[in-house]
Design a protein around this motif. Sequence first.
Motif, mmCIF file in Angstrom:
data_model
loop_
_atom_site.group_PDB
_atom_site.id
_atom_site.type_symbol
_atom_site.label_atom_id
_atom_site.label_comp_id
_atom_site.label_asym_id
_atom_site.label_seq_id
_atom_site.Cartn_x
_atom_site.Cartn_y
_atom_site.Cartn_z
ATOM 1 N N VAL A 134 0.834 -1.207 0.000
ATOM 2 C CA VAL A 134 0.000 0.000 0.000
ATOM 3 C C VAL A 134 0.868 1.257 0.000
ATOM 4 C CG1 VAL A 134 -1.667 1.330 1.351
ATOM 5 C CG2 VAL A 134 -1.959 -1.138 1.099
ATOM 6 N N HIS A 135 1.881 1.278 0.866
ATOM 7 C CA HIS A 135 2.718 2.476 0.953
ATOM 8 C C HIS A 135 3.570 2.653 -0.300
ATOM 9 C CE1 HIS A 135 5.674 5.353 2.603
ATOM 10 N NE2 HIS A 135 4.663 5.730 3.356
ATOM 11 N N ASN A 136 4.156 1.564 -0.801
ATOM 12 C CA ASN A 136 4.971 1.664 -2.009
ATOM 13 C C ASN A 136 4.137 2.084 -3.214
ATOM 14 O OD1 ASN A 136 7.631 1.248 -1.330
ATOM 15 N ND2 ASN A 136 7.562 -0.957 -1.558
ATOM 16 N N ALA A 137 2.906 1.588 -3.299
ATOM 17 C CA ALA A 137 2.036 1.965 -4.416
ATOM 18 C C ALA A 137 1.782 3.462 -4.420
ATOM 19 C CB ALA A 137 0.716 1.196 -4.333
ATOM 20 N N SER A 138 1.561 4.042 -3.249
ATOM 21 C CA SER A 138 1.294 5.483 -3.180
ATOM 22 C C SER A 138 2.542 6.297 -3.510
ATOM 23 C CB SER A 138 0.773 5.854 -1.791
ATOM 24 O OG SER A 138 1.746 5.595 -0.793
ATOM 25 N N VAL A 139 3.697 5.858 -3.011
ATOM 26 C CA VAL A 139 4.942 6.596 -3.275
ATOM 27 C C VAL A 139 5.342 6.482 -4.743
ATOM 28 C CG1 VAL A 139 7.404 6.711 -2.755
ATOM 29 C CG2 VAL A 139 5.766 6.370 -0.906
ATOM 30 N N LEU A 140 5.325 5.256 -5.281
ATOM 31 C CA LEU A 140 5.722 5.058 -6.673
ATOM 32 C C LEU A 140 4.750 5.730 -7.639
ATOM 33 C CD1 LEU A 140 6.911 1.332 -6.552
ATOM 34 C CD2 LEU A 140 8.325 3.342 -6.972
ATOM 35 N N SER A 141 3.472 5.783 -7.280
ATOM 36 C CA SER A 141 2.499 6.470 -8.141
ATOM 37 C C SER A 141 2.873 7.932 -8.309
ATOM 38 C CB SER A 141 1.094 6.359 -7.545
ATOM 39 O OG SER A 141 0.649 5.026 -7.547
ATOM 40 N N LYS A 142 3.254 8.576 -7.225
ATOM 41 C CA LYS A 142 3.650 9.986 -7.294
ATOM 42 C C LYS A 142 4.936 10.154 -8.100
ATOM 43 C CE LYS A 142 4.849 13.988 -4.436
ATOM 44 N NZ LYS A 142 6.172 14.231 -5.049
ATOM 45 N N LEU A 143 5.932 9.308 -7.832
ATOM 46 C CA LEU A 143 7.215 9.428 -8.525
ATOM 47 C C LEU A 143 7.064 9.183 -10.026
ATOM 48 C CD1 LEU A 143 9.525 7.563 -5.967
ATOM 49 C CD2 LEU A 143 9.341 10.032 -6.328
ATOM 50 N N ILE A 144 6.302 8.150 -10.392
ATOM 51 C CA ILE A 144 6.120 7.844 -11.814
ATOM 52 C C ILE A 144 5.274 8.919 -12.489
ATOM 53 C CG2 ILE A 144 5.200 6.155 -13.456
ATOM 54 C CD1 ILE A 144 5.822 3.981 -11.393
ATOM 55 N N ALA A 145 4.287 9.459 -11.771
ATOM 56 C CA ALA A 145 3.468 10.537 -12.333
ATOM 57 C C ALA A 145 4.330 11.751 -12.676
ATOM 58 C CB ALA A 145 2.372 10.926 -11.347
ATOM 59 N N GLU A 146 5.295 12.055 -11.831
ATOM 60 C CA GLU A 146 6.189 13.181 -12.113
ATOM 61 C C GLU A 146 7.076 12.887 -13.318
ATOM 62 O OE1 GLU A 146 8.186 13.765 -8.425
ATOM 63 O OE2 GLU A 146 6.518 14.892 -7.519
ATOM 64 N N LEU A 147 7.482 11.627 -13.490
ATOM 65 C CA LEU A 147 8.248 11.254 -14.680
ATOM 66 C C LEU A 147 7.398 11.395 -15.940
ATOM 67 C CD1 LEU A 147 10.087 8.037 -13.404
ATOM 68 C CD2 LEU A 147 11.087 10.298 -13.747
ATOM 69 N N ILE A 148 6.127 11.011 -15.842
ATOM 70 C CA ILE A 148 5.220 11.126 -16.991
ATOM 71 C C ILE A 148 5.042 12.588 -17.384
ATOM 72 C CG2 ILE A 148 2.823 10.798 -17.730
ATOM 73 C CD1 ILE A 148 2.769 8.254 -16.031
ATOM 74 N N GLU A 149 4.898 13.455 -16.391
ATOM 75 C CA GLU A 149 4.714 14.880 -16.673
ATOM 76 C C GLU A 149 5.956 15.496 -17.309
ATOM 77 O OE1 GLU A 149 1.573 15.845 -13.010
ATOM 78 O OE2 GLU A 149 3.661 16.493 -12.887
ATOM 79 N N ALA A 150 7.133 14.967 -16.962
ATOM 80 C CA ALA A 150 8.386 15.526 -17.483
ATOM 81 C C ALA A 150 8.837 14.868 -18.784
ATOM 82 C CB ALA A 150 9.487 15.382 -16.434
ATOM 83 N N ALA A 151 8.095 13.872 -19.265
ATOM 84 C CA ALA A 151 8.489 13.156 -20.480
ATOM 85 C C ALA A 151 8.387 14.067 -21.703
ATOM 86 C CB ALA A 151 7.614 11.920 -20.669
ATOM 87 N N ASP A 152 9.194 13.749 -22.711
ATOM 88 C CA ASP A 152 9.186 14.515 -23.960
ATOM 89 C C ASP A 152 7.808 14.414 -24.620
ATOM 90 O OD1 ASP A 152 9.798 15.873 -26.250
ATOM 91 O OD2 ASP A 152 11.080 14.301 -27.097
#
Length: 250
Positions: A134-152
């Motif tokens: 549960v905790h990893n899912a919430s943390v990784l969701s935020k981190l990956i979302a920021e990568l998606i926003e910064a993608a070319d």
Amino acid sequence: MVWFKWKHLFIFIVVIGFMVWSARVTEFDIRKFSQFNNMVDFLSNWFPLNTSIIPKMLEASLVTLGMAFLGSFAGLLVALPISLLAAKNTAGRFYGIVRIMLSFVRSIPEIVLGLMFLTVVGPGPFAATIAIIVHNASVLSKLIAELIEAADKGPQEAMNAVGARSLTGALFSIFPQIWPNVLSHFFYRFEVAIRTSLILGLVGGGGIGQQLFVHFKTFQYSTVAVDVFIIMFIVIAVDFLGSRVRQYVM
């Protein structure tokens, strides 16, 4: 002078003020290290190592490793679709509510989640594993979302131009760009999950963390040393494996 700005001086004063305040509330005092010999005495009790306990501790360490890996990998699988709903360029109208929900879940410490699931499924590795997921899912969701926003945005626009759906466009234009960084985040969370599983062992989560707590509480310091060295080996091995995988992918 051009390089000097009053706001920089103000920020510097505020930071120094917070440091002084933090040192005061935490009772930070270098003079207390005058009792450093107590640590030396404590560490001297670690040797000679109680090597007879190694087979049992290796078995417990495998439980800890399994908890950490399942908690991290399952958390990643859950986080991948959620991250699309938490990124501005792919979420649409769900962005705000998903971000709030992720912030709420991340604000709950793993040990509290472990205690909550402990009341449902009982003591043991299962409750600790669910808490890590549960905790990893919430943390990784935020981190990956920021990568998606910064993608070319170029590949995304190309996919949209040929009529691809938003999900298909994200899969083939965004994830290939960010996958090495996703793996980097995964292995980092895997390392964190190993240490988290040790803490969850204190509340009945099983694994080597629970054994470490029992040995420390009963003053079996030569066995505590074996526990610590096994944990160090696992963390170093995971870090090495993660670096090799990242080099292979990149």
